[in-house]
Design a protein around this motif. Structure first.
Motif, short mmCIF file in Angstrom:
data_model
loop_
_atom_site.label_atom_id
_atom_site.label_comp_id
_atom_site.label_asym_id
_atom_site.label_seq_id
_atom_site.Cartn_x
_atom_site.Cartn_y
_atom_site.Cartn_z
N PRO A 191 30.48 14.22 -0.52
CA PRO A 191 29.53 13.84 0.81
C PRO A 191 29.57 13.03 1.66
CG PRO A 191 28.18 15.07 -0.91
CD PRO A 191 28.79 14.45 -1.45
N PRO A 192 30.00 11.43 1.01
CA PRO A 192 29.78 10.52 1.56
C PRO A 192 31.15 10.09 2.56
CG PRO A 192 29.19 9.97 -0.29
CD PRO A 192 29.23 11.41 -0.44
N GLN A 193 32.29 10.65 1.48
CA GLN A 193 33.23 10.37 2.29
C GLN A 193 33.32 11.89 3.79
OE1 GLN A 193 37.20 11.23 0.33
NE2 GLN A 193 36.19 9.75 -1.07
N PHE A 194 33.17 12.69 4.13
CA PHE A 194 33.25 13.75 4.86
C PHE A 194 31.95 12.67 5.72
CE2 PHE A 194 30.81 17.23 7.45
CZ PHE A 194 31.78 16.96 7.75
N ILE A 195 30.89 11.93 5.37
CA ILE A 195 30.20 11.36 6.14
C ILE A 195 30.54 10.81 7.40
CG2 ILE A 195 27.83 9.19 6.60
CD1 ILE A 195 26.75 12.15 4.69
N PRO A 219 14.90 -0.45 1.62
CA PRO A 219 14.09 1.13 2.16
C PRO A 219 16.16 0.96 3.72
CG PRO A 219 12.26 -0.84 1.87
CD PRO A 219 13.79 -1.18 1.35
N LEU A 220 15.89 0.33 4.18
CA LEU A 220 16.57 0.23 5.09
C LEU A 220 18.17 1.35 5.12
CD1 LEU A 220 17.96 -0.95 8.34
CD2 LEU A 220 19.35 -2.67 7.45
N GLU A 221 18.73 1.12 3.76
CA GLU A 221 19.64 1.27 3.22
C GLU A 221 19.72 3.15 2.92
OE1 GLU A 221 22.17 0.28 0.17
OE2 GLU A 221 21.95 -1.85 0.38
N GLN A 234 20.10 8.38 4.55
CA GLN A 234 18.45 10.04 4.64
C GLN A 234 19.42 10.34 6.04
OE1 GLN A 234 16.61 11.53 3.07
NE2 GLN A 234 17.07 12.79 4.24
N ARG A 235 19.32 9.52 6.95
CA ARG A 235 19.07 10.02 8.89
C ARG A 235 20.79 10.56 8.38
NH1 ARG A 235 17.35 12.55 11.17
NH2 ARG A 235 18.04 11.02 13.29
N LEU A 236 21.51 9.66 7.71
CA LEU A 236 23.15 10.49 8.45
C LEU A 236 23.31 11.44 7.79
CD1 LEU A 236 24.98 6.84 6.94
CD2 LEU A 236 25.04 8.53 9.67
N THR A 237 22.50 11.89 6.18
CA THR A 237 22.75 13.00 5.37
C THR A 237 22.31 13.78 6.67
OG1 THR A 237 22.09 11.87 3.48
CG2 THR A 237 21.45 14.21 4.07
N ASP A 238 21.21 13.63 6.81
CA ASP A 238 19.86 15.51 8.06
C ASP A 238 21.25 15.09 8.96
OD1 ASP A 238 17.91 14.69 6.53
OD2 ASP A 238 16.89 14.08 7.68
N ILE A 239 21.52 13.92 10.13
CA ILE A 239 22.91 14.16 11.03
C ILE A 239 23.73 14.91 10.80
CG2 ILE A 239 23.63 13.55 13.12
CD1 ILE A 239 21.90 11.15 13.09
N VAL A 240 24.71 14.91 9.75
CA VAL A 240 26.47 15.31 9.08
C VAL A 240 25.85 16.19 8.68
CG1 VAL A 240 28.07 14.75 7.88
CG2 VAL A 240 27.17 12.85 9.71
N VAL A 299 15.38 17.25 10.33
CA VAL A 299 15.02 16.04 9.92
C VAL A 299 14.01 17.04 8.31
CG1 VAL A 299 12.68 14.63 9.78
CG2 VAL A 299 14.36 15.05 12.10
N THR A 300 14.49 15.56 7.41
CA THR A 300 13.87 16.40 5.92
C THR A 300 12.02 15.84 5.17
OG1 THR A 300 15.68 14.79 4.77
CG2 THR A 300 16.02 17.22 4.91
N VAL A 301 12.52 14.38 6.29
CA VAL A 301 11.82 13.36 5.97
C VAL A 301 10.21 14.21 6.94
CG1 VAL A 301 9.78 10.86 5.72
CG2 VAL A 301 12.09 11.94 4.35
N THR A 302 9.86 14.79 6.29
CA THR A 302 8.38 14.96 7.32
C THR A 302 7.19 14.97 6.97
OG1 THR A 302 8.63 16.58 5.97
CG2 THR A 302 9.49 17.01 7.47
N PRO A 303 6.62 14.85 8.06
CA PRO A 303 5.09 14.20 7.50
C PRO A 303 3.93 14.98 6.58
CG PRO A 303 5.54 14.58 9.91
CD PRO A 303 6.52 15.19 9.77
#
Ligand SMILES: [Zn+2]
Length: 165
Positions: free
Chosen positions: A37-41, A135-137, A142-148, A154-158
């Motif tokens: 997955p990181p390579q596809f991202i 946290p930044l990394e 997380q954002r890359l995973t959600d977008i791509v 969005v998986t980190v929901t309230p």
């Protein structure tokens, strides 16, 4: 990118539409058993700023490839195939959104890390710190995973954050 022609698709392909510099929205497909997955991202981050394959990708020379077919390109990292077809229907709008999100995210990751840290829900940020993550990394991943990989979901929901101790 190398055009391999039209190939038989493996059974399990996940698709992510992305708008390209030329304005076309291409639908990118990959097999998670063949490409980590990181390579596809990383692939998506690279190609989103380029023309679509029909308009030559980074070369910007129109390619004589069939317009209405799914084609295969070689992924340089793994040697596996990445598939691409023109996006249709609601995937066109989704691809515009995902490309804007992806480019906005990478812009912040490069030039404005503070803004990116500011996006992390406070409760999640606290949890990440407490559990030894950067946290930044972690947020960027997380954002890359959600977008791509999750097509923008969005998986980190309230609701999820309410479960965080
Ligand atoms: Zn194009």
């Amino acid at each position: 990118m190398t055009y391999l022609g039209i190939k038989q698709l493996p059974a399990k392909i996940a698709w992510t539409p992305l708008k390209h510099r030329c304005g076309c929205v291409a639908d990118w497909g990959w097999d998670s058993e063949a490409i980590p997955p990181p390579q596809f991202i990383a692939w998506c981050i690279n190609v989103v700023g380029e023309n679509c394959p029909w308009h030559g990708g980074e070369t910007e020379q129109d390619m004589p490839i069939p317009a209405n077919e799914t084609i295969a390109l070689t992924h340089p990292g793994s040697g596996a195939s990445i598939y691409v077809r023109k996006a249709t229907g609601s995937d066109v709008a989704l691809g515009e959104q995902l490309a804007a999100d992806l480019q906005g995210l990478m812009e912040k990751a490069t030039n404005n890390k503070l803004a990116l840290v500011g996006e992390i829900p406070p409760r999640y940020r606290k949890w990440l710190y407490a559990n030894g993550y950067d946290p930044l990394e972690a947020w960027l991943d997380q954002r890359l995973t959600d977008i791509v990989l999750n097509r923008g979901e969005v998986t980190v929901t309230p609701e999820m954050l309410n479960q965080v101790p």
